[in-house]
Design a protein around this motif. Structure first.
Motif, PDB file in Angstrom:
ATOM      1  N   LEU A 101      10.923  -5.230 -59.910  1.00 50.91           N
ATOM      2  CA  LEU A 101       9.758  -4.822 -61.005  1.00 50.91           C
ATOM      3  C   LEU A 101       9.239  -4.638 -61.957  1.00 50.91           C
ATOM      4  O   LEU A 101       9.482  -4.735 -63.004  1.00 50.91           O
ATOM      5  CB  LEU A 101       8.105  -4.502 -60.325  1.00 50.91           C
ATOM      6  CG  LEU A 101       6.653  -4.250 -60.856  1.00 50.91           C
ATOM      7  CD1 LEU A 101       6.840  -5.484 -61.380  1.00 50.91           C
ATOM      8  CD2 LEU A 101       5.869  -3.748 -59.865  1.00 50.91           C
ATOM      9  N   THR A 102      11.199  -3.161 -62.171  1.00 52.62           N
ATOM     10  CA  THR A 102      10.958  -2.537 -63.389  1.00 52.62           C
ATOM     11  C   THR A 102      11.636  -4.055 -63.988  1.00 52.62           C
ATOM     12  O   THR A 102      11.827  -4.070 -65.472  1.00 52.62           O
ATOM     13  CB  THR A 102      11.354  -1.724 -63.723  1.00 52.62           C
ATOM     14  OG1 THR A 102      12.257  -1.491 -62.973  1.00 52.62           O
ATOM     15  CG2 THR A 102      10.902  -0.448 -62.840  1.00 52.62           C
ATOM     16  N   PHE A 109       9.141  -8.363 -71.274  1.00 55.40           N
ATOM     17  CA  PHE A 109       8.623  -8.283 -72.567  1.00 55.40           C
ATOM     18  C   PHE A 109      10.130  -8.208 -72.893  1.00 55.40           C
ATOM     19  O   PHE A 109       9.729  -8.854 -74.482  1.00 55.40           O
ATOM     20  CB  PHE A 109       9.271  -6.686 -72.309  1.00 55.40           C
ATOM     21  CG  PHE A 109       9.024  -5.846 -73.671  1.00 55.40           C
ATOM     22  CD1 PHE A 109       7.460  -5.286 -74.465  1.00 55.40           C
ATOM     23  CD2 PHE A 109       9.396  -5.313 -74.440  1.00 55.40           C
ATOM     24  CE1 PHE A 109       7.184  -5.042 -75.143  1.00 55.40           C
ATOM     25  CE2 PHE A 109       9.371  -4.226 -75.002  1.00 55.40           C
ATOM     26  CZ  PHE A 109       7.902  -4.092 -76.236  1.00 55.40           C
ATOM     27  N   SER A 110      11.616  -8.288 -73.278  1.00 59.27           N
ATOM     28  CA  SER A 110      12.506  -8.670 -74.009  1.00 59.27           C
ATOM     29  C   SER A 110      11.841  -9.769 -74.749  1.00 59.27           C
ATOM     30  O   SER A 110      12.352 -10.821 -75.395  1.00 59.27           O
ATOM     31  CB  SER A 110      13.979  -8.231 -73.637  1.00 59.27           C
ATOM     32  OG  SER A 110      13.686  -7.343 -73.455  1.00 59.27           O
ATOM     33  N   ALA A 187      12.217  -0.681 -72.297  1.00 61.14           N
ATOM     34  CA  ALA A 187      10.932  -1.285 -71.629  1.00 61.14           C
ATOM     35  C   ALA A 187      11.749  -0.524 -70.052  1.00 61.14           C
ATOM     36  O   ALA A 187      10.797  -0.287 -69.656  1.00 61.14           O
ATOM     37  CB  ALA A 187      11.638  -2.898 -71.603  1.00 61.14           C
ATOM     38  N   GLY A 188      12.651  -0.500 -69.665  1.00 56.21           N
ATOM     39  CA  GLY A 188      13.348   0.032 -68.040  1.00 56.21           C
ATOM     40  C   GLY A 188      12.470   1.145 -68.236  1.00 56.21           C
ATOM     41  O   GLY A 188      11.892   1.908 -67.267  1.00 56.21           O
ATOM     42  N   ALA A 192       8.947   2.325 -65.087  1.00 58.91           N
ATOM     43  CA  ALA A 192       9.074   2.467 -65.003  1.00 58.91           C
ATOM     44  C   ALA A 192       8.132   3.782 -65.278  1.00 58.91           C
ATOM     45  O   ALA A 192       7.057   4.639 -63.608  1.00 58.91           O
ATOM     46  CB  ALA A 192      10.676   3.729 -64.784  1.00 58.91           C
ATOM     47  N   PHE A 193       7.829   4.272 -65.699  1.00 57.32           N
ATOM     48  CA  PHE A 193       6.987   5.856 -66.123  1.00 57.32           C
ATOM     49  C   PHE A 193       5.523   5.291 -65.598  1.00 57.32           C
ATOM     50  O   PHE A 193       5.195   5.771 -65.021  1.00 57.32           O
ATOM     51  CB  PHE A 193       7.047   6.311 -67.523  1.00 57.32           C
ATOM     52  CG  PHE A 193       5.850   7.383 -67.926  1.00 57.32           C
ATOM     53  CD1 PHE A 193       6.131   8.154 -68.071  1.00 57.32           C
ATOM     54  CD2 PHE A 193       4.280   6.429 -68.043  1.00 57.32           C
ATOM     55  CE1 PHE A 193       5.444   9.198 -68.297  1.00 57.32           C
ATOM     56  CE2 PHE A 193       3.442   7.240 -68.345  1.00 57.32           C
ATOM     57  CZ  PHE A 193       3.888   9.038 -68.860  1.00 57.32           C
TER      58      PHE A 193
END
Length: 214
Positions: A101-102, A109-110, A187-188, A192-193
């Motif tokens: 998912l991440t 996003f990219s 973005a990763g 994740a956050f």
């Protein structure tokens, strides 16, 4: 954890070496891409092909596609050292969901950024977005672990995550080493956050401050 919430409903704990499975898939992709370099045209993430030809699978396959031997080696090394520990902590099913998912969201996003800036021919490839997510997860679950930089300098995992984040942010802002997808790395971290906040009900900032632990 709130079992009534579908989003936070936990998987039954199982451990079946998912990280090693991911490494094997990456190696298979790398061998295939090496034998047939043209295949990267189909497995890397290229905005123009997704928009123009509907290559939607690239949102997943890009994270298994690498440019060269050093690219895959260091990504898989990170997955081996950090991913296996995170997987043992949260279970294989949770780890697979987290990793895929991440990685998918970092690629998405990219893709959005590339599309909005007219970079339809950009080529995004590599597991780095998902690996950076794993690095954050490792720091959350093992905040007192020392990671030895170059095998010599010990650094606490949370400090290493903060340092990496700062380097990636400045690299993106200053356009240093434009061949590296710094935006995808960041973005990763970010996804994740939010995965920890939304799915696992854990605030990484509180953990890094020495508060709530899991």
């Amino acid at each position: 954890m709130d079992n009534r919430s579908i989003i936070r409903r936990p998987f039954r704990y199982r451990y079946y070496n998912a990280a090693f499975g991911i490494i094997i898939v990456n190696i298979v992709f790398f061998v295939f891409n090496t034998i047939s370099p043209q295949s990267r045209y189909y497995t890397a993430l290229i905005p123009g092909l997704i928009i123009g030809k509907g290559f939607y699978w690239q949102f997943f396959t890009y994270m298994f596609t690498h440019a060269n031997i050093s690219h895959i080696f260091f990504n898989m090394l990170g997955l081996f050292f950090f991913g296996t520990q995170v997987e043992r902590r949260i279970g294989s099913s949770e780890f697979l969901l987290f990793y895929l998912l991440t990685g998918f969201l970092a690629g998405l996003f990219s893709f959005i950024v590339y599309t909005l800036t007219g970079m339809y021919g950009a080529v995004l490839l590599g597991a780095s977005g998902a690996i950076f997510a794993v690095l954050l997860a490792f720091a959350v679950y093992f905040p007192y672990a020392n990671i030895y930089i170059m095998g010599i300098i010990p650094v606490k995992a949370p400090l290493l995550v903060i340092g990496y984040t700062a380097i990636e942010l400045f690299s993106q802002l200053l356009s240093i080493n434009s061949g590296v997808a710094h935006l995808t790395h960041l973005a990763g971290f970010v996804f994740a956050f939010f995965y920890f906040l939304i799915r696992l009900n854990i605030n990484p900032i509180e953990v890094f401050r020495g508060g709530r632990r899991r």
